[in-house]
Scaffold this motif. Sequence first.
Motif, mmCIF file in Angstrom:
data_model
loop_
_atom_site.group_PDB
_atom_site.id
_atom_site.type_symbol
_atom_site.label_atom_id
_atom_site.label_comp_id
_atom_site.label_asym_id
_atom_site.label_seq_id
_atom_site.Cartn_x
_atom_site.Cartn_y
_atom_site.Cartn_z
ATOM 1 N N ASN A 284 0.843 -1.193 0.000
ATOM 2 C CA ASN A 284 0.000 0.000 0.000
ATOM 3 C C ASN A 284 0.883 1.249 0.000
ATOM 4 O O ASN A 284 2.042 1.204 0.403
ATOM 5 C CB ASN A 284 -0.917 -0.014 1.230
ATOM 6 N N SER A 286 2.285 2.686 -2.401
ATOM 7 C CA SER A 286 3.476 2.342 -3.164
ATOM 8 C C SER A 286 4.096 3.546 -3.855
ATOM 9 O O SER A 286 5.317 3.664 -3.944
ATOM 10 C CB SER A 286 3.133 1.282 -4.218
ATOM 11 N N ARG A 296 3.681 9.503 -11.964
ATOM 12 C CA ARG A 296 3.948 8.609 -10.831
ATOM 13 C C ARG A 296 5.215 9.055 -10.113
ATOM 14 O O ARG A 296 6.260 9.241 -10.736
ATOM 15 C CB ARG A 296 4.078 7.175 -11.327
ATOM 16 N N GLY A 318 -0.267 -6.995 -5.559
ATOM 17 C CA GLY A 318 -0.470 -5.713 -6.216
ATOM 18 C C GLY A 318 0.102 -4.576 -5.402
ATOM 19 O O GLY A 318 0.463 -4.731 -4.229
ATOM 20 N N GLN A 319 0.190 -3.427 -6.048
ATOM 21 C CA GLN A 319 0.694 -2.204 -5.431
ATOM 22 C C GLN A 319 -0.382 -1.134 -5.532
ATOM 23 O O GLN A 319 -0.856 -0.820 -6.623
ATOM 24 C CB GLN A 319 1.982 -1.745 -6.131
ATOM 25 N N VAL A 320 -0.783 -0.586 -4.395
ATOM 26 C CA VAL A 320 -1.854 0.411 -4.347
ATOM 27 C C VAL A 320 -1.231 1.792 -4.186
ATOM 28 O O VAL A 320 -0.480 2.035 -3.229
ATOM 29 C CB VAL A 320 -2.820 0.134 -3.181
ATOM 30 N N PRO A 344 -6.813 5.264 -10.265
ATOM 31 C CA PRO A 344 -5.693 4.319 -10.195
ATOM 32 C C PRO A 344 -5.743 3.412 -8.964
ATOM 33 O O PRO A 344 -5.485 2.211 -9.064
ATOM 34 C CB PRO A 344 -4.462 5.234 -10.180
ATOM 35 N N GLN A 347 -8.568 0.806 -9.356
ATOM 36 C CA GLN A 347 -8.223 -0.220 -10.332
ATOM 37 C C GLN A 347 -7.207 -1.205 -9.767
ATOM 38 O O GLN A 347 -7.286 -2.412 -10.017
ATOM 39 C CB GLN A 347 -7.684 0.441 -11.601
ATOM 40 N N ALA A 348 -6.253 -0.679 -8.975
ATOM 41 C CA ALA A 348 -5.264 -1.563 -8.346
ATOM 42 C C ALA A 348 -5.930 -2.509 -7.358
ATOM 43 O O ALA A 348 -5.626 -3.709 -7.309
ATOM 44 C CB ALA A 348 -4.187 -0.729 -7.653
ATOM 45 N N ARG A 373 6.439 -7.091 -12.221
ATOM 46 C CA ARG A 373 6.816 -5.904 -11.454
ATOM 47 C C ARG A 373 7.624 -4.962 -12.326
ATOM 48 O O ARG A 373 8.311 -5.375 -13.217
ATOM 49 C CB ARG A 373 7.653 -6.319 -10.236
#
Length: 373
Positions: A284, A286, A296, A318-320, A344, A347-348, A373
């Motif tokens: 989380n 990320s 980003r 996943g990466q939030v 975003p 969706q993550a 990744r």
Amino acid sequence: MPASDTLQARVERALATLKHPRLGSDVLSAGMVKDLAVDDGGTVAFTFLLGRDDPGSLAREVRKAVQVVEGVTAVRVNVTDGSAAPGATAHGPTAQRPTPGSVPPPPTPVELPHLGKVLAISSGKGGVGKSTVSVNLAVALARAGHRVGLMDADIYGPNIPRMMGVDQKPVVQAGKIHPLEAHGVKLMSLGLIVERDAPAIWRGPIIMKVIGQFLRDVEWGQLDYFLVDLPPGTGDAQLSLAQSVHIRAAIIVTTPQEVAVGDSLRGAKMFERVGVPVIGIVENMSYFVCPHCGGRTEIFLAGGGTRLADELGVPLLGQVPLQAQMADLADAGKPIVAAEPSSPAAQALDAIARRVVEQLARGPGSELPIVAR
């Protein structure tokens, strides 16, 4: 069928292939497996004696070895401390015996089929967004058409009601507590019962009683997924849950920083010790997504979730990202996957929910490929 090819014989042969890293013999002949039982439905149950110097991953390896045996439908492992009798056999004269003043073995977790797949969501430390992940995973699963329950077991900081936008007292009928429902998710929390400013100064037995009541005395109905938001750390709530109900799997939530990753590693090892498989890591916060240009930016040290997943040998689910107004939406009781599904972060989280369903559907002993990744 020859006696040598019974299900119990196949299970014993599978256990005999696992070598003890310190003793040099297999876990079966080393006496680490006790009370092995196989019922007609293919459920295998046994106690596994894990010493203090033994790696916690050994319990997970034992569970996996049994799960892949042909004919096995379920595995119940009660992991207990075997340090008092290292190398003792389970059935011979040197078998472990309780010593005066020793702690009795914990109760064996039971199956509660109406809860569906029980998934624990945990973290090593507070402030990593574990409750945010729990809420949004539950809502994402419900939006996908699943029947979902969410139990707020974070007794020290029960924030699920606020994040789901509910504050009514649950109704009790015929001795059963009826959960509230929001965004298609049934939920129960201590925050719905006690006053908001009431501190939870409770010892272990009371915590166990509360968790047991939320599991058995709430009219959950028939569910597909039952998510449990645990408090941070490795304390009484985690152990009480693991001893009360058969947990299908656990997810560990972390942030990229090493201080969070180290604490999360200890949390994951705790689940290994009690025989609960960790199916993946959620990283989380990320990175930050600019609301204007969509650019980003990695605010924290990058890669902590990846390193943790690699060390545990589990997928990074996943990466939030951090996202503007995400905290404001949570305070307003609007989970991001429902309020801004195209964002975003939403969706993550939706992708993580799909990967969780995929992993749990693969069945015992299977591994989900590590996410790109």
